[in-house]
Design a protein around this motif. Structure first.
Motif, short mmCIF file in Angstrom:
data_model
loop_
_atom_site.label_atom_id
_atom_site.label_comp_id
_atom_site.label_asym_id
_atom_site.label_seq_id
_atom_site.Cartn_x
_atom_site.Cartn_y
_atom_site.Cartn_z
N UNK A 42 0.91 -1.41 -0.17
CA UNK A 42 -0.13 0.02 -0.28
C UNK A 42 0.78 1.65 -0.30
N UNK A 43 2.11 1.28 -0.06
CA UNK A 43 2.37 2.50 -0.66
C UNK A 43 2.28 3.34 -1.76
N UNK A 44 2.34 4.70 -1.07
CA UNK A 44 2.44 5.63 -1.74
C UNK A 44 3.54 6.73 -2.24
N UNK A 45 3.94 6.21 -2.47
CA UNK A 45 5.92 6.88 -2.15
C UNK A 45 6.84 5.89 -1.64
N UNK A 46 7.32 6.02 -3.08
CA UNK A 46 9.25 5.39 -2.00
C UNK A 46 9.33 5.85 -1.17
N UNK A 47 9.69 4.49 0.05
CA UNK A 47 9.85 4.36 1.26
C UNK A 47 11.32 5.40 1.30
N UNK A 48 11.43 6.92 2.30
CA UNK A 48 12.87 7.66 2.31
C UNK A 48 13.82 6.40 2.86
N UNK A 49 13.53 5.54 3.27
CA UNK A 49 14.37 4.58 4.06
C UNK A 49 14.74 3.99 2.88
N UNK A 50 15.06 4.00 1.66
CA UNK A 50 15.56 2.63 1.25
C UNK A 50 17.11 4.35 0.38
N UNK A 51 17.15 5.62 1.23
CA UNK A 51 18.22 6.10 0.70
C UNK A 51 19.40 5.49 1.28
N UNK A 52 20.35 5.64 0.03
CA UNK A 52 21.41 5.18 0.51
C UNK A 52 22.14 3.67 0.86
N UNK A 53 21.21 3.11 0.66
CA UNK A 53 21.75 1.68 0.47
C UNK A 53 22.72 1.53 -0.77
N UNK A 54 23.71 1.01 -0.14
CA UNK A 54 24.64 0.61 -1.20
C UNK A 54 24.57 0.03 -2.39
N UNK A 55 24.50 -0.98 -2.26
CA UNK A 55 23.99 -1.94 -2.78
C UNK A 55 22.32 -3.48 -3.12
N UNK A 56 21.89 -1.97 -3.20
CA UNK A 56 20.51 -2.59 -3.83
C UNK A 56 20.18 -2.73 -5.21
N UNK A 57 20.07 -4.36 -5.57
CA UNK A 57 20.14 -3.82 -7.05
C UNK A 57 18.58 -4.22 -7.84
N UNK A 58 18.36 -4.87 -7.09
CA UNK A 58 16.81 -4.72 -7.52
C UNK A 58 15.85 -5.11 -6.77
N UNK A 59 14.87 -3.74 -7.13
CA UNK A 59 13.68 -3.26 -6.29
C UNK A 59 12.26 -3.20 -7.00
N UNK A 60 11.51 -4.54 -6.40
CA UNK A 60 10.19 -4.64 -6.99
C UNK A 60 9.08 -4.09 -6.59
N UNK A 61 8.65 -2.84 -7.26
CA UNK A 61 7.30 -2.13 -7.37
C UNK A 61 5.67 -2.37 -7.16
N UNK A 62 6.02 -3.05 -7.78
CA UNK A 62 4.90 -3.23 -9.09
C UNK A 62 3.58 -2.84 -8.27
N UNK A 63 2.50 -2.97 -8.55
CA UNK A 63 0.97 -2.86 -7.88
C UNK A 63 1.18 -2.49 -6.34
#
Length: 236
Positions: free
Chosen positions: A169-190
């Motif tokens: 039920x995300x209405x925005x990309x979470x700020x908590x993800x800022x600066x994660x150095x190794x995140x390769x795949x981000x699935x925000x579908x639906x």
């Protein structure tokens, strides 16, 4: 010991006689409970209880501190997890998906050896702040919950490579993800996203795939070009 699809409604006595067992597979049976005697299986390294009808787990499961492989609890009827799970500090893989949990206990943060955590379709509305203590975590699978945000502590997941937030039920990309150095795949579908923040390109330097399908999302052309120029696949 492999008792997969053995038609069990209770754990047979022969299991408790084999205390030297390193692997115990009780998946795909009709177990409704797990006796406290499970805590005596001190040499277990992997325990598979998936696809049963368990409604609860004994606190004694936390005595299995030798578990350093996998703990499968998915596809049961669990409404809560024992707090003693936090004692399983060597466990590397935990799957609690497809249980009506509603929440994850704060004690999950004690499972500091986790590399992969699956909690899909568990009715989660929030995540415990202690999740940020899982500094070895590489994969986090949270599809089909009711998350509207992530705790700020997620910034502590410096080893995270894969994050699945599909069907939340995300209405925005979470700020908590800022600066994660190794995140390769981000699935925000639906989800319910309408915009994608500009910081995403700058503060997720390792991002290789961004999936935005089934959102009413507007992506700025500069952001899109920047991501694609560095080889990030954007699906929308």
């Amino acid at each position: 010991m492999d008792l997969w699809r053995a038609g069990l409604t209770r754990v047979p006595e022969q299991v408790w006689e084999r205390r030297e067992s390193r692997v115990l597979i009780l998946a795909d049976n009709a177990l409704t409970s797990l006796p406290p005697r499970i805590g005596r299986m001190g040499r277990l390294r992997t325990l598979d209880l998936g696809h049963n009808a368990l409604t609860s787990l004994p606190e004694e499961i936390g005595e299995l501190t030798g578990l350093d492989g996998c703990l499968y609890l998915h596809d049961n009827r669990l409404t809560s997890l024992p707090r003693s799970l936090g004692r399983l500090r060597s466990l590397t893989y935990l799957n609690v998906g497809d249980n009506p949990l509603g929440t994850l206990p704060e004690e999950v943060g004690g499972m500091t050896g986790l590399v992969e955590l699956r909690a899909q379709r568990c009715g989660l509305r929030e995540l415990p702040a202690s999740l940020g203590r899982l500094t070895a975590l590489r994969e986090l699978w949270l599809r089909g919950n009711a998350l509207a945000s992530l705790p700020a502590a997620v910034r502590g997941l410096r080893e995270l490579r894969e994050l699945e937030l599909r069907e939340n039920a995300l209405t925005r990309v979470p700020e908590a993800l800022r600066g994660l150095p190794r995140l390769r795949r981000l699935d925000l579908r639906a989800n319910r996203l309408r915009t994608v923040p500009d910081w995403l390109e700058r503060e997720l330097p390792a991002l290789e795939k961004l999936d935005l399908r089934w959102n009413e999302t507007a992506v700025g052309p500069e952001l899109l070009e920047g991501l694609e120029r560095r080889g990030c696949v954007v699906l929308r």
